[in-house]
Scaffold this motif. Structure first.
Motif, short mmCIF file in Angstrom:
data_model
loop_
_atom_site.label_atom_id
_atom_site.label_comp_id
_atom_site.label_asym_id
_atom_site.label_seq_id
_atom_site.Cartn_x
_atom_site.Cartn_y
_atom_site.Cartn_z
N PHE A 52 49.44 42.10 51.73
CA PHE A 52 49.44 42.00 50.09
C PHE A 52 50.65 41.59 49.78
N PRO A 53 51.43 41.83 49.66
CA PRO A 53 52.85 40.98 49.47
C PRO A 53 52.63 39.35 49.51
N LEU A 54 51.75 38.22 50.60
CA LEU A 54 52.18 37.21 50.81
C LEU A 54 51.07 37.22 49.48
N ILE A 55 49.63 37.83 48.85
CA ILE A 55 48.53 36.85 48.13
C ILE A 55 49.08 37.63 46.69
N PHE A 56 50.05 38.24 46.65
CA PHE A 56 50.06 38.52 45.10
C PHE A 56 51.38 37.16 45.00
N THR A 57 52.03 36.96 45.90
CA THR A 57 53.06 35.99 45.69
C THR A 57 52.35 34.16 45.23
N GLY A 58 50.99 34.45 46.53
CA GLY A 58 50.38 33.40 46.71
C GLY A 58 49.21 33.31 45.57
N LEU A 59 48.79 34.61 44.56
CA LEU A 59 48.37 34.08 43.08
C LEU A 59 49.28 34.22 41.75
N SER A 60 50.36 34.68 41.61
CA SER A 60 51.35 34.58 40.96
C SER A 60 52.19 32.63 41.02
N THR A 61 51.13 32.09 41.61
CA THR A 61 51.95 30.82 41.38
C THR A 61 50.79 30.19 40.01
N LEU A 62 49.66 30.53 39.95
CA LEU A 62 48.59 30.37 38.89
C LEU A 62 49.02 31.27 38.30
N PHE A 63 49.80 31.78 37.64
CA PHE A 63 50.08 32.54 36.42
C PHE A 63 50.40 31.31 35.35
N GLY A 64 50.91 29.90 36.00
CA GLY A 64 51.27 29.22 34.81
C GLY A 64 50.61 28.02 34.29
N THR A 65 49.29 28.37 35.17
CA THR A 65 48.07 27.78 34.73
C THR A 65 46.93 28.16 33.81
N PRO A 66 45.55 26.93 33.44
CA PRO A 66 44.52 27.46 33.02
C PRO A 66 43.98 28.50 33.17
N PHE A 67 43.99 29.44 34.72
CA PHE A 67 43.55 29.96 36.00
C PHE A 67 43.94 31.41 35.46
N TRP A 68 45.01 31.83 35.07
CA TRP A 68 45.56 32.82 35.13
C TRP A 68 45.04 33.76 35.04
N PRO A 69 43.67 34.38 34.46
CA PRO A 69 43.70 35.50 34.30
C PRO A 69 42.96 36.08 35.14
N LEU A 70 42.54 35.03 36.05
CA LEU A 70 42.03 35.52 37.57
C LEU A 70 42.93 35.73 38.11
N PRO A 71 44.46 35.18 38.69
CA PRO A 71 44.96 36.17 39.47
C PRO A 71 45.88 37.39 39.20
N LEU A 72 45.00 37.68 37.68
CA LEU A 72 45.98 39.02 37.15
C LEU A 72 44.65 39.72 37.59
N VAL A 73 43.39 39.15 37.19
CA VAL A 73 42.19 40.43 37.03
C VAL A 73 42.49 40.69 38.57
N LEU A 74 42.31 40.11 39.87
CA LEU A 74 42.75 40.58 41.40
C LEU A 74 44.25 41.59 41.69
N ILE A 75 44.89 40.80 41.03
CA ILE A 75 45.67 41.46 41.71
C ILE A 75 46.08 42.85 40.92
N LEU A 76 45.03 43.43 39.66
CA LEU A 76 45.10 44.64 39.10
C LEU A 76 43.95 45.44 39.45
N GLY A 77 42.70 44.33 40.37
CA GLY A 77 42.26 45.29 41.16
C GLY A 77 41.88 45.62 42.91
N VAL A 78 43.07 44.30 43.48
CA VAL A 78 43.63 45.43 44.50
C VAL A 78 44.72 46.75 44.27
N GLY A 79 45.24 46.39 43.44
CA GLY A 79 46.17 47.04 43.43
C GLY A 79 45.94 48.90 42.79
N TYR A 80 44.41 49.33 42.12
CA TYR A 80 43.75 50.18 42.00
C TYR A 80 43.26 50.36 43.20
#
Length: 189
Positions: A36-64
């Protein structure tokens, strides 16, 4: 000499003629703390792109989902049956109590033999090395996947009852010993 600690694996709380049975889930396996930390780290690289909502939703879903894996679970024993999620299941109509594990199945991995093509000279030798490295990488990935699956399976036991044609889950994400303790509680006369 040290005295052994006695743990039932669940807590019983009397409530009149009923008894509330509560217990904690056993959470995620060791692999989750690595993956999970590796996935979160990989997804966090998308925050500066137009796809920023996707990692946010995935991280919140997996966290829940992880949050749910550590939650306290309950059901109530009554003189006439079991209450789970607001529904009462009559003891006379419960045909069996069972423990199962949805991940405890034989894993079969099949594939054709690998062919390494090589030849003389630098180009042929490099092709042979690339083929060998690809085969080794695939074998390592399959081995890691099987280790993670075995580790996760140790915490995926469920305690269930068969009520007619329906199977009702009383506890999930449990280690084997906790599941057996709850099973024993339900099957004692």
């Amino acid at each position: 000499m040290k005295k052994a600690t006695f743990t039932q694996g669940y807590d019983l709380t009397p409530e009149g003629d009923q008894t509330l049975v509560s217990f904690r889930s056993d959470g995620i396996s060791w692999a989750g703390y690595i993956v999970f930390p590796l996935i979160f780290t990989g997804l966090s690289t998308l925050f500066g792109t137009p796809f920023w909502p996707l990692p946010l939703v995935l991280i919140l879903g997996v966290g829940y989902l992880i949050y749910l894996m550590f939650q306290r679970q309950t059901f109530t024993l009554t003189p006439d049956g079991i209450i789970k999620n607001g529904a009462e299941y009559e003891r006379d109509k419960i045909s069996e109590v069972l423990i199962d594990n949805p991940m405890d199945k034989e894993v079969t991995i099949s594939g054709g033999p690998s062919m390494i093509i090589g030849g003389t000279g630098a180009a042929g030798a490099s092709m042979a090395v690339m083929g060998a490295m690809a085969n080794a990488t695939t074998s390592a990935a399959l081995g890691a996947n099987m280790a993670i699956a075995r580790s996760s399976a140790k915490r995926r036991f469920r305690v269930r009852i068969r009520y007619g044609s329906k199977v009702v889950t009383l506890g999930r994400n449990l280690k084997r010993d906790r599941a057996i303790a709850i099973f024993d509680l339900l099957t004692q006369e």
